[in-house]
Design an enzyme around this catalytic site. Sequence first.
Site, PDB file in Angstrom:
ATOM      1  N   LYS A 103       0.866  -1.184   0.000  1.00 15.22           N
ATOM      2  CA  LYS A 103       0.000   0.000   0.000  1.00 15.22           C
ATOM      3  C   LYS A 103       0.895   1.224   0.000  1.00 15.22           C
ATOM      4  O   LYS A 103       2.035   1.159   0.470  1.00 15.22           O
ATOM      5  CB  LYS A 103      -0.874   0.021   1.264  1.00 15.22           C
ATOM      6  N   ASP A 143      -6.680   4.033  -5.339  1.00 15.03           N
ATOM      7  CA  ASP A 143      -7.293   3.966  -4.011  1.00 15.03           C
ATOM      8  C   ASP A 143      -7.968   5.329  -3.832  1.00 15.03           C
ATOM      9  O   ASP A 143      -8.334   5.959  -4.835  1.00 15.03           O
ATOM     10  CB  ASP A 143      -6.206   3.682  -2.955  1.00 15.03           C
TER      11      ASP A 143
END
Length: 417
Positions: A103, A143
Amino acid sequence: MGAFFSRTQNDLIAASREIGISKPLLTKLLKHDNVLEFMLPVSRANGTTEMVKGYRLQHDNTLGPYKGGLRYHQDVTLDEVKALSLLMTLKNAVIDIPFGGGKGGIKIDPKLLSSDQLEELTREFTAQLAKYIGPDVDVPAPDVNTTPQIMSWIVDEYNKIPNGRTKLNHHAVVTGKPVADGGSEGRTEATGYGGTYALLAVLKHLKMKPKGLSVAIQGFGNVGQYAAECLQQNGFKVIAVSDSKGGIYSPKGLPAASILAKYKAEKGRVLGFEKTKEISSAELLTLPVDILVPAALESVIDEKNASKIKAKIILEMANGPTTDTADKILQKRKILVIPDVLANSGGVATSYFEWYQNVQHVKWTREDVLEKLKEKMEKAADEVFALHKKYKVAMRKAAFMSALLRIQRVRKEASLQ
Ligand code: NAD
């Protein structure tokens, strides 16, 4: 500070205790393989340059290249990306795709940037990231606040850089690209549809038929809208939806999601749709329905409303919609929570399909993609449900256990600790 990551670590430890995960593996998974931090220049309109923080966290790559989104948000912190990358390792393992967890993001409010500034910042981030990512190393994705256009800039910049690893497959360096630039058909609806497929699999185990079951959905964005569409196609009765401006309710059932979506696209809200009752987004959560679908924000089910929820099943399409305390209350009340790591993993499953099509140089139809997605979601839901029953634990813990067992199995086969 540090709370989100340590909470996630504690959940991992609790799940590992149920199934006796080896100590070295648990110790490894409580840490990250690589923590990458970058300083990125942003030129401001007044001619000054500000430095902002960028991150890429590579948690574990037992199952394959690190995989997970990049978010651009002013509240991005190292603690948050640490927790989210660990959760990506688990999500990818639950849904059984050959990816590890990663991430990243940039601590900036992208709404304050012009399109040119956003492109410049993304290209600079890519230039610094390039030697750490690649189709067989680490594959970022969109995202919060990162778009298919941003993914296209990353592909383009990555391909320019001499040490970009695999020129032939350079499109596979990120997923979530526009369909015309190597993206996959079916990605837009994948998360909403995938959650519905997981719910259908769970209902089969509960010997419940979807026909006529009532549903309330909080959030009518990408996920909520397509969840509503797929739920309706499968016979569920969607009786309430909401967005940031408020909600609508009709006990007899709302019209088709596509009609509501068209209205929302025109008016910027669902509120005011003809022959519906106005309700607040908070009221929606406690409506008398069979199934509740939080598909918007984090922590909306908390200790204040958990005891008032009337749904028998909660399908967590948003990330982290239930607080820890609420989770315990729901468990006591025997409300079945289909957890986010399973329920919303249809998005990353389809990212894997995109990556696969890129590296194989093939193109699948929407029907191909949705059929494969259904298979993946059903298998994952069946596995998690079986552990939930066998160990008499909540489905959230069962999902973590399912992920840990898969990672442990692969490491054993590779003679790794
Ligand atoms: P989106 O921005 O398309 O939609 C979000 C929706 O939530 C909008 O309709 C917005 O109006 C609504 N909303 C905002 N505040 C609200 C409130 N107070 N009450 C009710 N509705 C409110 O985002 P999305 O892509 O649909 O994502 C929704 C959630 O699903 C997020 O938690 C996201 O992290 C998660 N998720 C998304 C994907 C994906 O593929 N898009 C994958 C996994 C998880």
